[in-house]
Design an enzyme around this catalytic site. Sequence first.
Site, short mmCIF file in Angstrom:
data_model
loop_
_atom_site.label_atom_id
_atom_site.label_comp_id
_atom_site.label_asym_id
_atom_site.label_seq_id
_atom_site.Cartn_x
_atom_site.Cartn_y
_atom_site.Cartn_z
CE1 TYR A 233 -2.77 -4.40 -3.10
CE2 TYR A 233 -2.52 -2.69 -4.74
CZ TYR A 233 -2.97 -3.93 -4.38
OH TYR A 233 -3.61 -4.71 -5.30
CD GLU A 234 -6.10 -1.14 1.50
OE1 GLU A 234 -6.27 -0.79 2.68
OE2 GLU A 234 -6.35 -0.42 0.55
#
Length: 586
Positions: free
Chosen positions: A436-437
């Site tokens: 994620y990110e």
Amino acid sequence: MATYTAPVADIAFLLQRVFGFNTIMAGLPGYEEVNVDLAVSVMEEAGKFAADVLEPLNRLGDEEGCTLENGVVTTPKGVAAAYRAFAEAGWCSLSGDPAYGGQGLPWVLQILLDEMLSSANLSFGLFPGLTHGAVEAIRHHASAELKATYLPKMISGAWTGAMALTESSAGTDLGLLSTRAVPNADGSFAITGTKIFISSGDQDFGGNIVHLVLARLPDAPKGVKGISLFLVPKFLVNADGSLGARNSMSVGALEHKMGIHAQPTCVMNYDGATGWLVGEPGCGLNAMFTMMNAERLFVGIQGLGIAEAANQKAIAYAKERLQGGGADGTPGPVAIINHPDVRKMLLSGRAFAEAARALAVWTALQMDIAGRHTDAAVRKEADLLVALMTPVVKAAFTDFGFETAVASQQVLGGHGYIREWGMEQYVRDVRIAQIYEGTNGVQAMDLVGRKLALDGGKLTHRFFALIRAELSAALPTAGEGLVAPVVEALARLERATQRLAESGGGMETGAAATDYLRLFALVSFGWMWVRMAAAVPVADEATPVETRKATLARFFVERMLPQTLGLEAALAHGASALMALPADAF
Ligand SMILES: Cc1cc2nc3c(=O)[nH]c(=O)nc-3n(C[C@H](O)[C@H](O)[C@H](O)COP(=O)(O)OP(=O)(O)OC[C@H]3O[C@@H](n4cnc5c(N)ncnc54)[C@H](O)[C@@H]3O)c2cc1C
């Protein structure tokens, strides 16, 4: 089972001896009173909260998970109370802007607190972590009215934040997103669409949940230029600041996932929900990047936090577990920490965690300098260095963090695979940090595609020159045996950078990205190890943590840094072997 101990002695060493924290703070207006003693006492208290309150909830939260019934999300037992205690103790507002009620302490302390939260309870840490990112985006891009309404409550922790970008057809490529925003007569917007994978999308702590949602205005151009950012609260806020009507948004489902089970990852439905524009129309991605950059550093720190906790537990286990005779002929059974292969796993994790913490502190100090230094040129340079280091921290810390979690699990053998010791939870929980990110592959593309080109490519050269100068300055104390291999690894990185610059981009950039980022990270860790080794005081003044630094530095340089040889060799071959096979021949 061994419990987590916050690395306060290591933090004190870094601040006091390696980075000259007091001198740096004394030069930053507003931080003159901040010093090592204050920082260490804050970190001691943070460490107690992490170990006493958050860690005991980690396994329970993993087993119980979050539930969704009749549209209401419930977090595992104890999480809501722990969150309220965390906010009441002032931890949410540690680095918050004093103009909105924050304590205004340096980023360095925030990042070290984030590490402890991640070590003790990664799922929990995401609640304040996402709120911080949302605060940064609002603080930099929202109107004065939105700031006044939302920031004090978010900074105090009374309200939490969430970041809503991803849709089923729009992940890495946010230009594909289709959530719509239609202007209302009163200046607000009606937001309609479905977002998936939204961390902290809902909670049961009370207060409001402030979603920052990417959406398209009517007639917006296709692609990223057509994206705007909207603040969409769970509850509309009355003129007096109290919570009003429920906004038309709901949790459609909770995602079933590999780890971070105490964290509600939501499918969010916005059904004409009322929202307010943050920043300029069409500049949503720019505004969201303020949040994402803060989050990327935070996610990198998650990798470090899990590595620290998993490695601590593996060391404790390896000292107790008796198996086999010693490699030196000592009759068995001996504690497995005496076996060279087990030591290699333990030392790799330790050498990573301590170098990564040093690099995190260095990066956070640049953030503090960028925010407060009196010289605009110094502020700008520090800001550029943070930008350069952000994808490295995010991707390298989470890759090495995952590797450390797996190696720590391996130290426990079959006992690492079953639930009892908690090692398999670390592996499951930290895995998401690589995804994620922005996936780690995308971070690597950011490094080679955008960050190396900052200031026309001159920033990278200045950064390498800074490392070279610090290596040379450390030579008399750290010694040739430690410094020379790092200088050679730096030369490898410089050659790889030059080759990339001459490659013409395109396929070559994509093919090099991941290996290049790892090479960059290993050299940066080597630089940190030299700085740490040079800062160790004479033997009778050194603490146990300090005494072992020279040995760890030697291990890093002899057994981990040589990976740079293989990476340079692989990079020299370029993209052709990767692209030779036609897609339909796979
Ligand atoms: C538990 C969890 C929590 C999350 N929390 C949030 C949240 O709070 N808010 C939010 O908005 N999102 C959140 N996400 C979404 C997350 O950020 C995305 O999953 C991630 O950015 C990747 O997008 P994707 O899953 O669509 O993968 P894709 O974009 O489909 O990528 C698949 C693969 O292709 C690669 N790839 C894609 N494009 C390129 C390219 N141009 N060049 C090279 N390689 C490429 C990727 O690196 C990856 O390996 C969360 C996800 C999970 C699982």
